[in-house]
Design an enzyme around this catalytic site. Sequence first.
Site, mmCIF file in Angstrom:
data_model
loop_
_atom_site.group_PDB
_atom_site.id
_atom_site.type_symbol
_atom_site.label_atom_id
_atom_site.label_comp_id
_atom_site.label_asym_id
_atom_site.label_seq_id
_atom_site.Cartn_x
_atom_site.Cartn_y
_atom_site.Cartn_z
ATOM 1 N N ASN A 72 0.919 -1.274 0.201
ATOM 2 C CA ASN A 72 -0.036 0.016 -0.038
ATOM 3 C C ASN A 72 0.867 1.293 -0.037
ATOM 4 O O ASN A 72 1.314 1.663 1.218
ATOM 5 C CB ASN A 72 -1.035 -0.014 1.328
ATOM 6 C CG ASN A 72 -1.791 1.057 1.082
ATOM 7 O OD1 ASN A 72 -1.763 1.947 0.511
ATOM 8 N ND2 ASN A 72 -2.847 1.121 2.000
ATOM 9 N N HIS A 98 -5.361 -0.839 -1.322
ATOM 10 C CA HIS A 98 -5.980 0.317 -0.671
ATOM 11 C C HIS A 98 -7.013 0.128 0.397
ATOM 12 O O HIS A 98 -7.828 -0.495 -0.029
ATOM 13 C CB HIS A 98 -6.125 1.496 -1.597
ATOM 14 C CG HIS A 98 -5.003 1.772 -2.402
ATOM 15 N ND1 HIS A 98 -3.945 2.482 -2.013
ATOM 16 C CD2 HIS A 98 -4.700 1.306 -3.827
ATOM 17 C CE1 HIS A 98 -3.180 2.602 -3.007
ATOM 18 N NE2 HIS A 98 -3.557 1.794 -4.085
HETATM 19 C C1 DQA Z 1 -4.514 4.898 0.874
HETATM 20 C C2 DQA Z 1 -5.354 5.768 -0.345
HETATM 21 C C3 DQA Z 1 -4.341 7.095 -0.738
HETATM 22 O O1 DQA Z 1 -4.972 7.812 -1.518
HETATM 23 C C4 DQA Z 1 -3.853 7.896 0.667
HETATM 24 O O2 DQA Z 1 -2.966 8.829 0.182
HETATM 25 C C5 DQA Z 1 -3.476 7.026 1.872
HETATM 26 C C6 DQA Z 1 -4.122 5.552 2.044
HETATM 27 C C7 DQA Z 1 -5.632 3.758 1.172
HETATM 28 O O3 DQA Z 1 -5.075 2.932 1.852
HETATM 29 O O4 DQA Z 1 -6.697 4.066 1.061
HETATM 30 O O5 DQA Z 1 -2.738 7.498 2.772
HETATM 31 O O6 DQA Z 1 -3.556 4.316 0.178
#
Ligand code: DQA
Length: 146
Positions: A72, A98
């Site tokens: 992630n 994500h």
């Molecule tokens: C994320 C989504 C990203 O856009 C965000 O910057 C994150 C977490 C997620 O796990 O949903 O920090 O990767």
Amino acid sequence: MSTINIINGPNLNEVGIRETSVYGKANLNQYLNKLKEENFEINIEIFQSNHEGEIIQHLQKIKDSSLGIIINPAAYTHTSIGIRDALAIQSCPIIEIHISKISDREDFRHTSLMKDYAWSYIEGYGIDGYRIALERIKELSAIKSR
Ligand code: DQA
């Protein structure tokens, strides 16, 4: 023993505290450590960094030993050609995950620079996405080592 690597990018150490309406109230670190304990038969290494270069260095370090990568990249998903290039040199299966459903969020989150290196892509299942990713990576790495 070969290792399955879970790699988390910036601010994911704050999941459980940060933007709980988006990422939930559960502590990600505790969740992942429990997942590791439950899957004691495999070697799982968990790495988190708030620094792009450290993530790149870690990806370079594991490239010959990893059985599968669950990553992630958090905010770097949308910006980091460096992390993308470090994914390009991996030979094991990669899953991009994500926690939130980024395709339903702000426009700038819709682009993933990593996605075309991911064998599987998981978004929007909360932190349970990591459990799903682990089951999938086990299947993929078994297929690859046949
Ligand atoms: C994320 C989504 C990203 O856009 C965000 O910057 C994150 C977490 C997620 O796990 O949903 O920090 O990767």
